[in-house]
Motif scaffolding. Sequence first.
Motif, PDB file in Angstrom:
ATOM      1  N   GLU A  45       7.721   3.597 -12.797  1.00 33.88           N
ATOM      2  CA  GLU A  45       8.548   3.429 -11.551  1.00 33.88           C
ATOM      3  C   GLU A  45       8.227   4.903 -10.934  1.00 33.88           C
TER       4      GLU A  45
ATOM      5  N   ALA B 288       5.068   4.210  -8.950  1.00 37.41           N
ATOM      6  CA  ALA B 288       5.524   3.408  -7.512  1.00 37.41           C
ATOM      7  C   ALA B 288       6.229   4.328  -6.553  1.00 37.41           C
ATOM      8  N   ARG B 289       7.072   4.882  -6.874  1.00 38.21           N
ATOM      9  CA  ARG B 289       7.657   5.864  -6.035  1.00 38.21           C
ATOM     10  C   ARG B 289       6.659   6.780  -5.215  1.00 38.21           C
TER      11      ARG B 289
ATOM     12  N   GLN C  79       6.475   3.000  -2.458  1.00 30.48           N
ATOM     13  CA  GLN C  79       6.917   1.894  -2.502  1.00 30.48           C
ATOM     14  C   GLN C  79       8.641   1.970  -2.149  1.00 30.48           C
TER      15      GLN C  79
ATOM     16  N   PHE D  59      11.272  -2.325  -4.993  1.00 30.13           N
ATOM     17  CA  PHE D  59      10.321  -2.357  -5.706  1.00 30.13           C
ATOM     18  C   PHE D  59      10.255  -1.515  -6.877  1.00 30.13           C
ATOM     19  N   CYS D  60      10.471  -0.448  -6.872  1.00 32.71           N
ATOM     20  CA  CYS D  60      10.520   0.647  -7.573  1.00 32.71           C
ATOM     21  C   CYS D  60      11.549   0.288  -8.949  1.00 32.71           C
TER      22      CYS D  60
ATOM     23  N   ILE E 267      10.101  -2.946 -10.727  1.00 34.12           N
ATOM     24  CA  ILE E 267       8.870  -2.507 -11.562  1.00 34.12           C
ATOM     25  C   ILE E 267       9.521  -2.063 -12.728  1.00 34.12           C
TER      26      ILE E 267
ATOM     27  N   SER F  27       1.483  -4.529  -8.825  1.00 37.16           N
ATOM     28  CA  SER F  27       2.209  -4.002 -10.081  1.00 37.16           C
ATOM     29  C   SER F  27       1.126  -4.000 -11.354  1.00 37.16           C
TER      30      SER F  27
ATOM     31  N   ILE G 152      -0.460  -0.761 -11.387  1.00 33.56           N
ATOM     32  CA  ILE G 152       0.459   0.431 -11.577  1.00 33.56           C
ATOM     33  C   ILE G 152       0.743   0.474 -13.128  1.00 33.56           C
TER      34      ILE G 152
ATOM     35  N   CYS H  40      -3.247   4.877  -7.755  1.00 37.15           N
ATOM     36  CA  CYS H  40      -2.437   4.952  -8.612  1.00 37.15           C
ATOM     37  C   CYS H  40      -2.616   6.265  -9.603  1.00 37.15           C
TER      38      CYS H  40
END
Length: 371
Positions: free
Chosen positions: A200, A203-204, A208, A212-213, A216, A299, A302, A343
């Motif tokens: 998370e 992703a943040r 995103q 999305f966060c 995931i 995804s 990540i 990432c």
Amino acid sequence: MNKTVAPVASEPVPTVTAANLRLCIIDDEVISLTVVKAVLSRVAAYHVEGFTDPEQALRRCAGFTFDIVLVDYRMAILNGIDTVIRLRALPHYSHVPIIMLTADNDRAVRIAAVSAGATDFLSKPFDPDELRIRVRNLLSLREAQLALMDRAKHLDYEIKSAISKLVEREEELIWRLSRAIETRDGSTGQHISRVARVAEIIARNLGQDADFCRTIYLATPLHDTGKIGISDAILNKSGRLTETEMAAIRRHTGIGASILEDGESDLVKMAHEIALFHHEKWDGTGYGTGLTGVDIPLSGRIVAVADVFDALCSPRVYKPAWPFDAAHAEIRRQSGHHFDPACVAALDAGLDDIRKMYTVMPDDRGAASSI
């Protein structure tokens, strides 16, 4: 068990009754305004506000929704038609009844007023009884409209409450299932919680959006669903795995994908994606389908970082836990080879939050000592 809080439905609004109906009168002639206000103020259920300045009235209307507006046509600062146009431009006045007060019987004026959004007309000089009746009839319609809106809000609240409960149950099921799967290879519930949280954060920091966060975070715990099809002897073997055993381990991505395929929700679709691709490598040397670079779904890229990072920090039957900084250094060393450099950079950006999280979420068997 760590999980996100399901969206909270807004509270239902109070029911609107005739006692809260508010009227706005706009007329730059003080005498005319006073007469109209006096006639309508005799109805105790109505609260009446009057304005001789249409600009002032519009400013008031911008921040407050009246239930009916009476506006004079002939005004010096702003005529009635322009006032109606500006009222209708306010989102909360799209359905509010508007009565045009006019001494002008010109057909063109009335057509222009209707085109602007006037609901009804009242000719000057007006009959007090006719004024009260017309206002009463339009306010009856307004009451019905508000009642329907109120009912719609109550229904929306009930629907959101029901969905919230379903989401909570879905999340609970996901976390319980994923914890059951992880215990098969000697992991703990803290492992899946940490991997989900690190995913998370990455992703943040990649920019995103919130959906999305959140997705995931909830999908990541199912990344090793396919381990359910791998024997305990292989999963818990303390020594080096043979080539045959490694081939069996690698099958878990396909098994997990087959279990999660054909999902209809965004959550299950992403969980399927993660299960299949989280062991791919940026340079194409991973396993699953052999994808490289950005062809690997985001995804999967990540979770590859989050999963390996936590695996390094966690004790296993075949190894002790790595110190936090050593695990981080290894992830950075593999940037551009095993991992997507973007990432890895996102992991770096969130390192302070991740370090704090590992302090408060250690493994039951002492992984905190590795930080």
